[in-house]
Design an enzyme around this catalytic site. Structure first.
Site, mmCIF file in Angstrom:
data_model
loop_
_atom_site.group_PDB
_atom_site.id
_atom_site.type_symbol
_atom_site.label_atom_id
_atom_site.label_comp_id
_atom_site.label_asym_id
_atom_site.label_seq_id
_atom_site.Cartn_x
_atom_site.Cartn_y
_atom_site.Cartn_z
ATOM 1 N N ASP A 175 0.793 -1.235 0.000
ATOM 2 C CA ASP A 175 0.000 0.000 0.000
ATOM 3 C C ASP A 175 0.831 1.294 0.000
ATOM 4 O O ASP A 175 0.562 2.208 0.789
ATOM 5 C CB ASP A 175 -0.973 -0.004 1.182
ATOM 6 C CG ASP A 175 -2.004 -1.119 1.100
ATOM 7 O OD1 ASP A 175 -1.932 -1.925 0.152
ATOM 8 O OD2 ASP A 175 -2.882 -1.190 1.984
ATOM 9 N N ASP A 209 -4.539 -0.853 -2.025
ATOM 10 C CA ASP A 209 -5.868 -0.697 -1.438
ATOM 11 C C ASP A 209 -6.734 -0.036 -2.517
ATOM 12 O O ASP A 209 -6.356 1.011 -3.061
ATOM 13 C CB ASP A 209 -5.729 0.209 -0.199
ATOM 14 C CG ASP A 209 -6.613 -0.187 0.957
ATOM 15 O OD1 ASP A 209 -6.914 -1.387 1.118
ATOM 16 O OD2 ASP A 209 -7.006 0.724 1.729
ATOM 17 N N HIS A 234 -10.622 0.662 -3.086
ATOM 18 C CA HIS A 234 -11.996 0.585 -2.581
ATOM 19 C C HIS A 234 -13.011 1.260 -3.499
ATOM 20 O O HIS A 234 -12.734 2.345 -4.032
ATOM 21 C CB HIS A 234 -12.091 1.293 -1.217
ATOM 22 C CG HIS A 234 -11.241 0.711 -0.139
ATOM 23 N ND1 HIS A 234 -11.226 -0.619 0.180
ATOM 24 C CD2 HIS A 234 -10.389 1.308 0.740
ATOM 25 C CE1 HIS A 234 -10.410 -0.823 1.194
ATOM 26 N NE2 HIS A 234 -9.871 0.323 1.552
ATOM 27 N N HIS A 285 -10.688 6.722 1.692
ATOM 28 C CA HIS A 285 -9.308 6.645 1.191
ATOM 29 C C HIS A 285 -9.210 5.618 0.063
ATOM 30 O O HIS A 285 -10.005 4.691 -0.014
ATOM 31 C CB HIS A 285 -8.347 6.245 2.324
ATOM 32 C CG HIS A 285 -8.611 4.854 2.837
ATOM 33 N ND1 HIS A 285 -9.602 4.586 3.770
ATOM 34 C CD2 HIS A 285 -8.051 3.666 2.539
ATOM 35 C CE1 HIS A 285 -9.626 3.277 4.013
ATOM 36 N NE2 HIS A 285 -8.706 2.694 3.273
ATOM 37 N N LYS A 317 -6.815 -4.853 -3.635
ATOM 38 C CA LYS A 317 -7.523 -5.502 -2.525
ATOM 39 C C LYS A 317 -8.524 -4.520 -1.944
ATOM 40 O O LYS A 317 -8.396 -3.310 -2.143
ATOM 41 C CB LYS A 317 -6.538 -5.951 -1.445
ATOM 42 C CG LYS A 317 -5.763 -4.808 -0.795
ATOM 43 C CD LYS A 317 -4.774 -5.325 0.211
ATOM 44 C CE LYS A 317 -4.018 -4.200 0.892
ATOM 45 N NZ LYS A 317 -4.829 -3.322 1.735
ATOM 46 N N CYS A 333 -2.256 -3.154 7.416
ATOM 47 C CA CYS A 333 -2.084 -3.990 6.220
ATOM 48 C C CYS A 333 -0.768 -4.758 6.203
ATOM 49 O O CYS A 333 -0.724 -5.889 5.714
ATOM 50 C CB CYS A 333 -2.272 -3.138 4.976
ATOM 51 S SG CYS A 333 -3.996 -2.610 4.824
HETATM 52 C C1 VGL Z 1 -4.805 0.390 5.598
HETATM 53 C C2 VGL Z 1 -6.426 1.232 6.961
HETATM 54 C C3 VGL Z 1 -7.367 1.126 5.965
HETATM 55 C C4 VGL Z 1 -3.383 0.000 5.422
HETATM 56 C C5 VGL Z 1 -5.731 0.259 4.587
HETATM 57 O O1 VGL Z 1 -2.871 0.057 4.283
HETATM 58 O O2 VGL Z 1 -2.735 -0.350 6.433
HETATM 59 N N1 VGL Z 1 -5.160 0.864 6.783
HETATM 60 N N2 VGL Z 1 -7.010 0.631 4.776
HETATM 61 ZN ZN ZN Z 2 -8.417 0.639 3.154
#
Ligand code: VGL
Ligand code: ZN
Length: 205
Positions: free
Chosen positions: A11, A49, A51, A84, A109, A154
Site C-alpha cells: 500500500d 488498497d 476501494h 481513502h 484488494k 495492512c
Molecule cells: C490500511 C487502513 C485502511 C493500510 C488500509 O494500508 O494499512 N489501513 N485501509
Molecule cells: Zn483501506
C-alpha cells in the site's frame, strides 16, 4: 540452490503518505528506502488498497458514526476510516516517488464493499484470495520480505497470512510505518508478527 525470494510492497499509495486522506506519519521517508531495497530482489509485488466509494470501511457510509469508531461489519470488527484509496483516484495511485519499473505485478484488494481487506493475500473474512499467494507459488517463491504501510494494519495482516500460507517472512522495519491510533499499536503488531514466526529486520542496509 537458494530459495527464491520476493519483496512485497504494501500500500505505498498517495492516500497513506503525508498529505493523503489517511496520511501516515513518516510514510514518505520509507520510499527511498524501498527504492534501494527493490534492487536486491528479482521479483517485487505491490498491493494496492482499491476501494469502491461505497466501501464498508468508510465512516461516511455509516451515518451516526465517526472516523475511528469501531463497529461490527458483517460479523468482523472494523475500524471506520476516512474515505481513502477510492478506485481510479489520485489517492489510490502508487507514489510517483516509488521506482515502479521494478514492480513485477500489482494486486488490488478491498474491492468488495461488505468486507475490508488489510492483508494482501485475503479479505478479512478469509473468503476471497487476491491471487498474490497463487502468483508467488507459480513463480516458485518461498521466502518473502515485506515492507510498506501500515505496520499495525495492512503490513501486519499481510505478514500473518503469508506465514499461515507457509512462506518464510522477513519484516523490513526501516521500510515500514504505522498508523498508531494507540501509540503502542505498531509495537504490538511487531511482537505478534515475531511470535507468529516472522524475522524482524531492524536495520537497513
Ligand atoms: C490500511 C487502513 C485502511 C493500510 C488500509 O494500508 O494499512 N489501513 N485501509
Ligand atoms: Zn483501506
Amino acid at each position: 540452490m537458494n530459495a527464491k525470494q520476493a519483496l512485497i510492497l504494501v500500500d505505498l499509495q498517495n492516500d497513506f503518505l503525508p498529505g493523503g486522506a489517511l496520511g501516515v506519519a513518516g510514510g514518505d521517508e520509507i520510499i527511498p528506502v524501498v527504492n534501494q531495497l527493490m534492487k536486491s530482489f528479482d521479483l517485487v509485488a505491490a498491493t494496492q488498497d482499491w476501494h469502491p466509494s461505497e466501501h464498508g470501511s468508510f465512516a461516511v457510509n455509516h451515518p451516526g458514526h465517526q472516523v475511528y469508531d469501531v463497529i461490527d461489519l458483517n460479523g468482523i470488527e472494523q475500524v471506520l476510516w476516512p474515505t481513502h484509496c477510492v478506485q481510479n483516484t489520485w489517492g489510490a495511485e502508487l507514489s510517483k516517488e516509488l521506482d515502479q519499473s521494478k514492480i513485477t505485478k500489482t494486486f488490488p484488494k478491498g474491492t468488495l464493499p461488505a468486507v475490508d481487506s488489510y492483508s494482501g493475500f485475503y479479505d478479512n473474512d478469509h473468503q476471497h484470495a487476491t491471487g498474490l499467494g497463487e502468483w508467488l507459488r507459480s513463480q516458485a517463491v518461498s521466502e518473502l520480505t515485506v515492507a510498506g504501510i501500515a505496520t499495525d494494519y495492512c503490513v501486519q495482516f499481510t505478514v500473518l497470512d503469508a506465514i499461515q500460507d507457509g512462506f518464510a517472512v522477513t519484516l523490513c522495519l526501516p521500510a515500514c510505518r504505522g498508523v498508531n491510533l494507540d501509540a503502542a499499536d505498531s509495537d504490538r503488531a511487531i511482537e505478534r508478527m515475531r511470535t507468529a514466526g516472522a524475522v524482524i529486520q531492524r536495520a537497513y542496509p
